[in-house]
Design an enzyme around this catalytic site. Structure first.
Site, PDB file in Angstrom:
ATOM      1  CG  PHE A 158     -41.539 -25.597  21.251  1.00 38.85           C
ATOM      2  CD1 PHE A 158     -41.534 -25.988  22.587  1.00 38.85           C
ATOM      3  CD2 PHE A 158     -42.656 -25.893  20.485  1.00 38.85           C
ATOM      4  CE1 PHE A 158     -42.625 -26.663  23.137  1.00 38.85           C
ATOM      5  CE2 PHE A 158     -43.742 -26.570  21.025  1.00 38.85           C
ATOM      6  CZ  PHE A 158     -43.720 -26.956  22.352  1.00 38.85           C
ATOM      7  CE  LYS A 182     -36.629 -21.506  11.575  1.00 35.52           C
ATOM      8  NZ  LYS A 182     -37.470 -21.295  12.804  1.00 35.52           N
ATOM      9  CD  GLU A 185     -40.520 -19.428  15.113  1.00 33.98           C
ATOM     10  OE1 GLU A 185     -39.780 -20.432  15.052  1.00 33.98           O
ATOM     11  OE2 GLU A 185     -41.539 -19.295  14.395  1.00 33.98           O
ATOM     12  CB  SER A 236     -46.754 -29.362  13.634  1.00 33.11           C
ATOM     13  OG  SER A 236     -46.701 -28.475  12.543  1.00 33.11           O
ATOM     14  CB  CYS A 291     -42.436 -36.143  18.686  1.00 32.60           C
ATOM     15  SG  CYS A 291     -40.826 -36.871  18.866  1.00 32.60           S
ATOM     16  CD  GLU A 391     -48.118 -33.518  18.163  1.00 40.51           C
ATOM     17  OE1 GLU A 391     -48.084 -32.755  17.167  1.00 40.51           O
ATOM     18  OE2 GLU A 391     -47.146 -34.194  18.518  1.00 40.51           O
TER      19      GLU A 391
HETATM   20  P1  NAD Z   1     -43.754 -26.215  14.269  1.00 42.86           P
HETATM   21  O1  NAD Z   1     -44.120 -27.042  13.087  1.00 42.86           O
HETATM   22  O2  NAD Z   1     -44.681 -25.131  14.682  1.00 42.86           O
HETATM   23  O3  NAD Z   1     -42.334 -25.502  14.034  1.00 42.86           O
HETATM   24  C1  NAD Z   1     -41.207 -26.233  13.654  1.00 42.86           C
HETATM   25  C2  NAD Z   1     -40.293 -25.342  12.815  1.00 42.86           C
HETATM   26  O4  NAD Z   1     -40.973 -24.966  11.612  1.00 42.86           O
HETATM   27  C3  NAD Z   1     -39.899 -24.055  13.525  1.00 42.86           C
HETATM   28  O5  NAD Z   1     -38.522 -23.828  13.297  1.00 42.86           O
HETATM   29  C4  NAD Z   1     -40.788 -22.997  12.882  1.00 42.86           C
HETATM   30  O6  NAD Z   1     -40.138 -21.741  12.785  1.00 42.86           O
HETATM   31  C5  NAD Z   1     -41.072 -23.545  11.490  1.00 42.86           C
HETATM   32  N1  NAD Z   1     -42.431 -23.270  11.014  1.00 42.86           N
HETATM   33  C6  NAD Z   1     -43.582 -23.286  11.750  1.00 42.86           C
HETATM   34  N2  NAD Z   1     -44.644 -23.057  10.967  1.00 42.86           N
HETATM   35  C7  NAD Z   1     -44.178 -22.887   9.701  1.00 42.86           C
HETATM   36  C8  NAD Z   1     -44.795 -22.646   8.441  1.00 42.86           C
HETATM   37  N3  NAD Z   1     -46.107 -22.522   8.316  1.00 42.86           N
HETATM   38  N4  NAD Z   1     -43.993 -22.556   7.364  1.00 42.86           N
HETATM   39  C9  NAD Z   1     -42.673 -22.704   7.469  1.00 42.86           C
HETATM   40  N5  NAD Z   1     -42.028 -22.941   8.630  1.00 42.86           N
HETATM   41  C10 NAD Z   1     -42.769 -23.040   9.741  1.00 42.86           C
HETATM   42  O7  NAD Z   1     -43.479 -27.237  15.478  1.00 42.86           O
HETATM   43  P2  NAD Z   1     -43.208 -26.886  17.008  1.00 42.86           P
HETATM   44  O8  NAD Z   1     -44.483 -26.460  17.642  1.00 42.86           O
HETATM   45  O9  NAD Z   1     -42.006 -26.035  17.142  1.00 42.86           O
HETATM   46  O10 NAD Z   1     -42.796 -28.339  17.550  1.00 42.86           O
HETATM   47  C11 NAD Z   1     -43.711 -29.277  18.030  1.00 42.86           C
HETATM   48  C12 NAD Z   1     -44.061 -30.282  16.957  1.00 42.86           C
HETATM   49  O11 NAD Z   1     -42.899 -30.984  16.538  1.00 42.86           O
HETATM   50  C13 NAD Z   1     -45.008 -31.348  17.457  1.00 42.86           C
HETATM   51  O12 NAD Z   1     -45.955 -31.605  16.446  1.00 42.86           O
HETATM   52  C14 NAD Z   1     -44.126 -32.552  17.670  1.00 42.86           C
HETATM   53  O13 NAD Z   1     -44.771 -33.806  17.608  1.00 42.86           O
HETATM   54  C15 NAD Z   1     -43.160 -32.383  16.555  1.00 42.86           C
HETATM   55  N6  NAD Z   1     -41.939 -33.129  16.805  1.00 42.86           N
HETATM   56  C16 NAD Z   1     -41.711 -34.239  16.055  1.00 42.86           C
HETATM   57  C17 NAD Z   1     -40.584 -35.005  16.297  1.00 42.86           C
HETATM   58  C18 NAD Z   1     -40.301 -36.241  15.502  1.00 42.86           C
HETATM   59  O14 NAD Z   1     -39.214 -36.767  15.632  1.00 42.86           O
HETATM   60  N7  NAD Z   1     -41.220 -36.712  14.681  1.00 42.86           N
HETATM   61  C19 NAD Z   1     -39.682 -34.615  17.289  1.00 42.86           C
HETATM   62  C20 NAD Z   1     -39.949 -33.451  18.023  1.00 42.86           C
HETATM   63  C21 NAD Z   1     -41.077 -32.713  17.750  1.00 42.86           C
END
Ligand code: NAD
Length: 490
Positions: A158, A182, A185, A236, A291, A391
């Site tokens: 997000f 994808k 959401e 994450s 991140c 985090e």
């Molecule tokens: P998230 O892991 O909750 O969601 C990311 C994606 O995965 C979404 O599209 C979501 O629909 C899907 N998803 C979530 N839980 C899932 C599950 N259990 N099974 C399958 N799919 C699932 O992350 P977020 O809260 O949207 O984003 C923030 C996180 O992203 C932070 O941890 C941040 O550090 C990380 N991030 C990392 C980078 C990088 O380059 N390393 C860059 C931006 C964000």
């Protein structure tokens, strides 16, 4: 039935095979709200296997002709995408502020960084060039060519709803793959708008780019689909590990970029203004939801020097304005949802209960949308405390202390994450020792956020990535192609 742009509060659809398509209305849906106001912007359908397979069929059907399209022609299509995105940069940034919450300036910068990845992908005829070695035996030559992988799916978070889809989309299609996005959401509207812009580009044939809205079930269907050859993921660390493990089980190529806990080492000889501005931007910009956010400050030097540095940071942070990202006076935007604010506030309360001192307390009533949390600074946490180790993804800065750089490096390198780390100093030797010794892939010297640059890979280490090839730079081309080595005797 076709739908067009997502309208306020309306159920949005998917983009498949060059058509905006509705999703079965009996599917569950999520409300997408403006975090600053709580206004419902859209209903997001939670697609499942049926919708994913429709996108896979469209992407597979488009693949042979797109693969056979000359790299120069594909590059021109990506150039068109660059022109269209640039022409809509301000509009996309405003939509991003409304949907995700970050300030307009930050959103404008984000869209610009996404466009830089598109610009880099325009160089694909150069980037795709292979290697050869003549005469490895008598009359025998060897060459390496790069061929597209097939259908790529990108699953994105997000917090960068414009930039991260654009870390993947332009490279994937420039390399000759077809693509399914994808988006998160929680804020898919910028991605939907980008699909509308792509829909108007004749040089990108129907089915080359597709979008499916959804959450976990949708991701599950992507992982299960035999028609998808590679997955680019950002989110994450927990989700990244799930995605990488599942992809390994079914033999899909995968790059899974995960979460972070980034430290900022503040040396006593640092320029106070450069350091303070750098620390504030890193810890509290986008309400700490980056991140690359610096969420731990390591104060180096004598007790007096450490306290002086802390005072500078606390005084400056207390002046930051928290509010709606659409208001030009705002420095710190809301976090993404009221639930996220509650989770972060619970972490602050746990730190307090664990004996830490809350030297700046940003807890308030959440503001109009229930998601505001002002800058918070926590002193006295030990190395095993959550605010140091994990985090929180909010505007919370934890303070830790070290007598010298060697001790600071030990503290920084104890983290399981290795996305980024920065140092503020006026000593070339300290900067050099730090960049040499720090276990992080994105390193800043007198720079608060070692921000991604499209021409270089986004180089997280340790638990901040599962996989070997990063997003952007030369890694992107390697991830989206398979190498083939041909040995010929004539
Ligand atoms: P998230 O892991 O909750 O969601 C990311 C994606 O995965 C979404 O599209 C979501 O629909 C899907 N998803 C979530 N839980 C899932 C599950 N259990 N099974 C399958 N799919 C699932 O992350 P977020 O809260 O949207 O984003 C923030 C996180 O992203 C932070 O941890 C941040 O550090 C990380 N991030 C990392 C980078 C990088 O380059 N390393 C860059 C931006 C964000």
């Amino acid at each position: 039935m076709a739908t067009t742009a997502p309208e306020t509060g309306k159920l949005i659809g998917n983009y498949v095979g060059g058509q905006f398509v509705d999703v079965d209305p009996s599917r569950d849906r999520l409300e997408d709200r403006n975090p600053a106001t709580g206004e419902v912007l859209a209903q997001v359908p939670l697609s499942g296997a049926v919708e994913v397979e429709a996108a896979v069929a469209a992407a597979r059907a488009a693949f042979p002709a797109w693969r056979a399209t000359s790299p120069m022609v594909r590059a021109r299509a990506v150039m068109k995408l660059r022109e269209v995105l640039d022409a809509h940069r301000e509009e996309l940034a405003r939509l991003l502020t409304t949907d995700m919450g970050k300030t307009f300036d930050d959103a404008f910068g984000e869209v610009g960084r996404g466009i830089e990845s598109v610009e880099h992908a325009c160089a694909i005829p150069v980037l795709l060039k292979g290697e050869n070695l003549e005469g490895i035996a008598t009359g025998v030559d060897v060459e390496l060519v790069r061929q597209p992988v097939g259908v790529i799916a990108a699953i994105t978070p997000f917090n960068f709803p414009a930039m991260i889809p654009l870390w993947f989309l332009p490279y994937a299609i420039a390399c000759g793959n077809t693509f399914i996005l994808k988006p998160s959401e929680q804020d898919p509207l910028v991605s939907m708008r980008i699909m509308e812009l792509i829909d108007g580009i004749d040089e990108i044939p129907k089915g080359v780019v597709n979008l499916v809205n959804g959450g976990r079930d949708c991701v599950e269907a992507i992982l299960e689909s035999p028609g998808i050859n590679g997955v680019s993921f950002v989110g994450s660390a927990t989700t990244a590990r799930i995605i990488a493990t599942r992809c390994a089980e079914v033999g899909k190529r995968c790059q899974a970029l995960g979460g972070a806990k980034n430290s900022m080492v503040l040396m006593p000889d640092a320029d106070p203004d450069v350091m303070t501005q750098g620390v504030l931007g890193s810890a509290f910009g986008a309400a700490g939801q980056r991140c690359l956010a610096g969420s731990v400050a390591v104060l180096v030097g004598s007790k007096e020097e450490q306290d002086r540095t802390l005072q500078l940071v606390v005084e400056a942070a207390s002046k930051l304005v928290t509010g709606d990202g659409a208001d030009p006076a705002t420095d710190v935007c809301p976090v993404v949802t009221p639930a996220s604010r509650e989770r972060i506030e619970a972490e602050i309360a746990a730190a307090e209960a664990g004996g830490c001192e809350i030297v700046l307390d940003g807890r308030r009533d959440g503001g109009p949308g229930g998601a505001e949390l002002a800058p918070t600074i926590i002193d006295g946490a030990g190395p095993d405390h959550n605010v140091i180790r994990e985090e929180l993804f909010g505007p919370v800065l934890a303070i830790t202390r070290a007598a010298d750089l060697a001790e600071a490096l030990e503290l920084v390198n104890a983290s399981r994450y290795g996305n980024a780390s920065v140092i503020f100093t006026s000593s070339g030797k300290a900067a050099r020792d730090y960049r040499y010794g720090v276990e992080a892939g994105m390193v800043g010297v007198n720079v608060g956020v070692a921000a991604p640059v499209a021409w270089f890979p986004f180089s997280g280490w340790k638990d901040s990535i599962d996989g070997d090839l990063h997003a952007n730079g030369s890694d992107a081309v390697r991830f989206y192609t398979r190498s083939k080595v041909v040995t010929s005797r004539w």
